[in-house]
Design an enzyme around this catalytic site. Structure first.
Site, PDB file in Angstrom:
ATOM      1  N   GLY A  46       0.895  -1.332  -0.063  1.00 40.14           N
ATOM      2  CA  GLY A  46       0.014  -0.050   0.184  1.00 40.14           C
ATOM      3  C   GLY A  46       0.828   1.225   0.019  1.00 40.14           C
ATOM      4  O   GLY A  46       2.059   1.258  -0.154  1.00 40.14           O
ATOM      5  N   GLU A  62      -0.244   0.649  -6.648  1.00 43.80           N
ATOM      6  CA  GLU A  62       0.601   0.318  -5.055  1.00 43.80           C
ATOM      7  C   GLU A  62       0.855  -1.089  -5.444  1.00 43.80           C
ATOM      8  O   GLU A  62       1.998  -1.658  -5.188  1.00 43.80           O
ATOM      9  CB  GLU A  62       0.137   0.924  -3.955  1.00 43.80           C
ATOM     10  CG  GLU A  62       0.138   2.220  -3.741  1.00 43.80           C
ATOM     11  CD  GLU A  62       1.350   2.804  -3.424  1.00 43.80           C
ATOM     12  OE1 GLU A  62       2.363   1.734  -3.056  1.00 43.80           O
ATOM     13  OE2 GLU A  62       1.641   3.923  -3.361  1.00 43.80           O
ATOM     14  N   GLU A  66       4.781  -2.420  -5.812  1.00 46.06           N
ATOM     15  CA  GLU A  66       5.437  -2.923  -4.770  1.00 46.06           C
ATOM     16  C   GLU A  66       5.341  -4.449  -4.752  1.00 46.06           C
ATOM     17  O   GLU A  66       6.251  -5.288  -4.240  1.00 46.06           O
ATOM     18  CB  GLU A  66       4.486  -2.703  -3.299  1.00 46.06           C
ATOM     19  CG  GLU A  66       4.783  -1.399  -3.072  1.00 46.06           C
ATOM     20  CD  GLU A  66       4.245  -0.839  -1.581  1.00 46.06           C
ATOM     21  OE1 GLU A  66       4.578   0.010  -1.127  1.00 46.06           O
ATOM     22  OE2 GLU A  66       3.638  -1.585  -0.929  1.00 46.06           O
ATOM     23  N   PRO A  83      -7.037   7.588  14.946  1.00 48.94           N
ATOM     24  CA  PRO A  83      -6.270   8.735  15.124  1.00 48.94           C
ATOM     25  C   PRO A  83      -4.593   8.187  15.228  1.00 48.94           C
ATOM     26  O   PRO A  83      -3.699   8.869  14.800  1.00 48.94           O
ATOM     27  CB  PRO A  83      -6.612   9.612  16.215  1.00 48.94           C
ATOM     28  CG  PRO A  83      -8.028   9.456  16.084  1.00 48.94           C
ATOM     29  CD  PRO A  83      -8.042   7.937  15.896  1.00 48.94           C
ATOM     30  N   GLU A 115      11.368  -6.515  -0.124  1.00 52.42           N
ATOM     31  CA  GLU A 115      11.056  -7.884  -0.408  1.00 52.42           C
ATOM     32  C   GLU A 115       9.470  -8.113  -0.284  1.00 52.42           C
ATOM     33  O   GLU A 115       8.693  -7.374   0.408  1.00 52.42           O
ATOM     34  CB  GLU A 115      11.615  -8.710   0.760  1.00 52.42           C
ATOM     35  CG  GLU A 115      11.698 -10.271   0.727  1.00 52.42           C
ATOM     36  CD  GLU A 115      12.450 -11.141   1.833  1.00 52.42           C
ATOM     37  OE1 GLU A 115      12.119 -12.326   1.909  1.00 52.42           O
ATOM     38  OE2 GLU A 115      13.161 -10.358   2.525  1.00 52.42           O
TER      39      GLU A 115
END
Length: 228
Positions: A46, A62, A66, A83, A115
Site C-alpha cells: 500500500g 501500489e 510493490e 487517529p 522484499e
C-alpha cells in the site's frame, strides 16, 4: 481562485490484502518495508493516494509497484481511521482485498518494499501499523462473501477438481465441510462445468471442472442467488 481549507487535512493511503491459495492453505501476500517507519517489518502492500488518482487507481498502482501484481480481482474492504494508527501523523487508509492464484503471481518486492513473500494465514509475522486488524477484517469479509458469491474461483487454477474446491472452502472457513452435501450443492449449479479431463494417477483419477463466469452472470440477471 483555489479554495483554502481552514481545517487540517489528514493524509490518505490505500492498503491491499492479497489472498492466495496454494492447494493446502490460505495465504496472504506481504511486503517487507524498505523505509521508515517500521523499516524491515512485514506489512500489507500500500501507500499514499496521489492527488490525480481515484482510490482504486491508487490501490492498483501500489500493488503493481510493490508486488508486480496487475489485472487482479480487487474489491474495497473498509476505511481505517484511528487517529493513532500511523506514527507519521493523521493518516486514514482505505483498504482493499484481492484474490489471486499464487503460482500465477510470484512474490516480487519493488519501490519501497525491499522484499515480498507469501505467508500462510496460520503462520504470520508481526505486522506494521494496524495491518493485523486490517487483515482480520478482510478474512472475516472473505469468509462471509464465499457463502453468497463464487469469489473462491478466483483463487483456483482455471481447471480444478472438486477436492481442490472443497479444500479451498475449508481453508477459508477454518473448519471441515461435509463432502457429500458440499458436492451435491455445487453440482446443482449450472455454471460449474465438468470437463472430459482428469488428473493424473493410476488410482481413481479425479475429473476436472471449470467455472463459467458468463453463465453465472446470466443467471444472476435472472434472479439467481448463490448460497452454500
Amino acid at each position: 481562485m483555489p479554495h483554502t481549507y481552514e481545517f487540517p487535512r489528514p493524509a490518505l493511503t490505500v492498503d491491499c490484502v492479497v489472498f492466495g491459495f496454494d492447494g493446502a492453505g490460505l495465504q496472504v501476500l506481504l511486503i517487507k518495508r524498505g523505509i521508515e517507519p517500521f523499516l524491515g517489518t512485514w506489512a500489507l502492500p500500500g501507500g499514499f493516494v496521489r492527488m490525480e488518482e481515484n482510490l482504486e487507481e491508487a490501490a492498483r498502482r501500489e500493488l503493481e509497484e510493490e508486488t508486480s501484481l496487475r489485472d487482479v480481482f480487487l474489491e474495497q474492504l473498509y476505511t481505517f481511521g484511528d487517529p493513532g494508527r500511523d506514527p507519521r501523523g493523521r493518516v486514514v487508509s482505505v483498504a482493499w482485498f484481492a484474490l489471486v492464484h499464487p503460482e500465477q503471481h510470484p512474490a516480487k518486492g519493488d519501490t519501497d518494499a525491499s522484499e515480498a513473500a507469501w505467508f500462510h494465514i496460520s503462520d504470520l509475522p508481526d505486522l506494521a501499523f494496524d495491518h493485523d486488524h486490517i487483515l482480520t477484517t478482510a478474512l472475516e469479509r472473505l469468509r462471509g462473501k464465499i457463502r453468497y458469491q463464487p469469489v473462491g474461483f478466483e483463487l483456483l487454477p482455471k481447471r480444478f477438481t472438486l477436492t481442490q474446491l472443497q479444500a479451498l472452502y475449508e481453508a477459508i472457513l477454518g473448519r471441515p465441510i461435509d463432502k457429500r452435501n458440499f458436492r451435491k450443492k455445487l453440482l446443482a449449479f449450472d455454471f460449474l462445468i465438468p470437463l472430459d479431463e482428469f488428473t493424473g494417477g493410476a488410482h481413481r483419477p479425479a475429473r476436472l471442472h471449470r467455472f463459467d463466469r458468463r453463465k453465472y452472470d446470466t443467471l444472476v440477471k435472472k434472479g439467481f442467488l448463490f448460497e452454500l
